[in-house]
Design a protein around this motif. Sequence first.
Motif, PDB file in Angstrom:
ATOM      1  N   ARG A 219     -61.893 -37.125  17.995  1.00 21.93           N
ATOM      2  CA  ARG A 219     -61.981 -37.203  16.544  1.00 21.93           C
ATOM      3  C   ARG A 219     -62.555 -35.914  15.950  1.00 21.93           C
ATOM      4  N   ARG A 220     -63.481 -35.280  16.666  1.00 20.63           N
ATOM      5  CA  ARG A 220     -64.024 -34.001  16.176  1.00 20.63           C
ATOM      6  C   ARG A 220     -62.931 -32.946  16.099  1.00 20.63           C
ATOM      7  N   THR A 221     -61.993 -32.993  17.016  1.00 21.94           N
ATOM      8  CA  THR A 221     -60.918 -32.001  17.027  1.00 21.94           C
ATOM      9  C   THR A 221     -59.866 -32.301  15.973  1.00 21.94           C
ATOM     10  N   PHE A 222     -59.488 -33.582  15.797  1.00 20.60           N
ATOM     11  CA  PHE A 222     -58.345 -33.917  14.958  1.00 20.60           C
ATOM     12  C   PHE A 222     -58.717 -34.449  13.580  1.00 20.60           C
ATOM     13  N   GLY A 223     -59.980 -34.770  13.379  1.00 23.20           N
ATOM     14  CA  GLY A 223     -60.433 -35.164  12.055  1.00 23.20           C
ATOM     15  C   GLY A 223     -59.690 -36.352  11.486  1.00 23.20           C
ATOM     16  N   ASP A 224     -59.263 -36.221  10.228  1.00 27.44           N
ATOM     17  CA  ASP A 224     -58.628 -37.332   9.525  1.00 27.44           C
ATOM     18  C   ASP A 224     -57.289 -37.725  10.136  1.00 27.44           C
TER      19      ASP A 224
ATOM     20  N   THR B  14     -47.466 -17.983  17.743  1.00 32.41           N
ATOM     21  CA  THR B  14     -46.888 -18.987  18.633  1.00 32.41           C
ATOM     22  C   THR B  14     -45.762 -19.740  17.950  1.00 32.41           C
ATOM     23  N   ARG B  15     -45.975 -20.127  16.721  1.00 33.06           N
ATOM     24  CA  ARG B  15     -44.942 -20.843  15.980  1.00 33.06           C
ATOM     25  C   ARG B  15     -43.695 -19.977  15.797  1.00 33.06           C
ATOM     26  N   ARG B  16     -43.892 -18.715  15.435  1.00 29.64           N
ATOM     27  CA  ARG B  16     -42.739 -17.835  15.230  1.00 29.64           C
ATOM     28  C   ARG B  16     -41.963 -17.624  16.530  1.00 29.64           C
ATOM     29  N   THR B  17     -42.691 -17.485  17.631  1.00 28.07           N
ATOM     30  CA  THR B  17     -42.033 -17.259  18.918  1.00 28.07           C
ATOM     31  C   THR B  17     -41.190 -18.464  19.325  1.00 28.07           C
TER      32      THR B  17
ATOM     33  N   ASP C 145     -48.720 -28.534  14.238  1.00 27.49           N
ATOM     34  CA  ASP C 145     -49.674 -29.127  13.307  1.00 27.49           C
ATOM     35  C   ASP C 145     -50.563 -30.120  14.052  1.00 27.49           C
ATOM     36  N   ALA C 146     -49.975 -30.814  15.047  1.00 25.29           N
ATOM     37  CA  ALA C 146     -50.755 -31.762  15.856  1.00 25.29           C
ATOM     38  C   ALA C 146     -51.503 -31.036  16.967  1.00 25.29           C
TER      39      ALA C 146
END
Length: 310
Positions: free
Chosen positions: A108-113, A263-266, A280-281
């Motif tokens: 939960r600390r990593t992913f929050g809401d 990373t996303r662009r690659t 995003d996840a």
Amino acid sequence: MATGDRIRQLDVGLDGLDGAIGSTLLVGDEVVLVDPGPSSSLDRLEERAEAAEVPLHEVRHLLLTHVHLDHAGATGHLASRYPKLTVHLHEDAAEHLVDPTRLVASTRRTFGDAHDRLWGEVRPVPTHRIRGWRPGDRGPLSWLRALPTPGHAGHHLSYLDERDGTLVAGDALGILLAEEAPVHPATPPPGVDLEAWLATLDEISAVGPERAAWSHFGIHANPVGRAGELGEALIALFRRVRTALERGDAYADADGEAFDGETRRTLRQWRGDDVDPYFDAFAASTDYAGMRRFATRNPGWSIPDTWRNE
């Protein structure tokens, strides 16, 4: 029985996204499921198992590579629904199934809401339903060997199907989102150990599996070559992080965000618009943060100039 009849990867999805999380069915004298995924995807897991003509009520052994919720979050639900199911994992992680409170708090600390939407409810598993793997043990079945593969997490196991040389790798071989895409290092905090991971990649190379099932995502050939690629990617990320830290925390913060964008662009050329919801996840900036934690906690670690699994 052909390999395709014995091993099937079930796409359990992730928040509506295909090709993000795979659970692996191994069909033999008894049916084995490796890494059921999160409880948020449980209905889809059951649907995909039915479509594969191996309904989950036939599964007797549920094996976990590690207890991160994208791999193991549905375990307590399955144990409750299917009373003949036995859960197998590294003995060092069994406590997190019996009482998942600390595991959930950390996630939960990593992913929050986004935590509950992505991973769903986590239920405990009764102690008597758990079999802890100990160093030196083979595994629950004669044809399936458990291999300790720490690095992503200290308790990480992979499973070698010795009938045909298929390795169910979990996250030990990183993330491979398409056949021709480069391997991405999955290094979220808090458990990354780069030294152990490089040793794991050497061990996988020595075993020499014919193919591997990546939880993220698919069944692909050439796991030994991919192990070498991941080794180089891990070292490159460590080197980048250490250089950024030498320039100060603010620079490292910005560099982590830059790494995510790069990373996303690659990977967009192989996964198109699916790249953004995936990262995003599973943000690449979080992978940067995990390597940053390792670098900060191991300031004297001597990084090799290069790494080859030869």
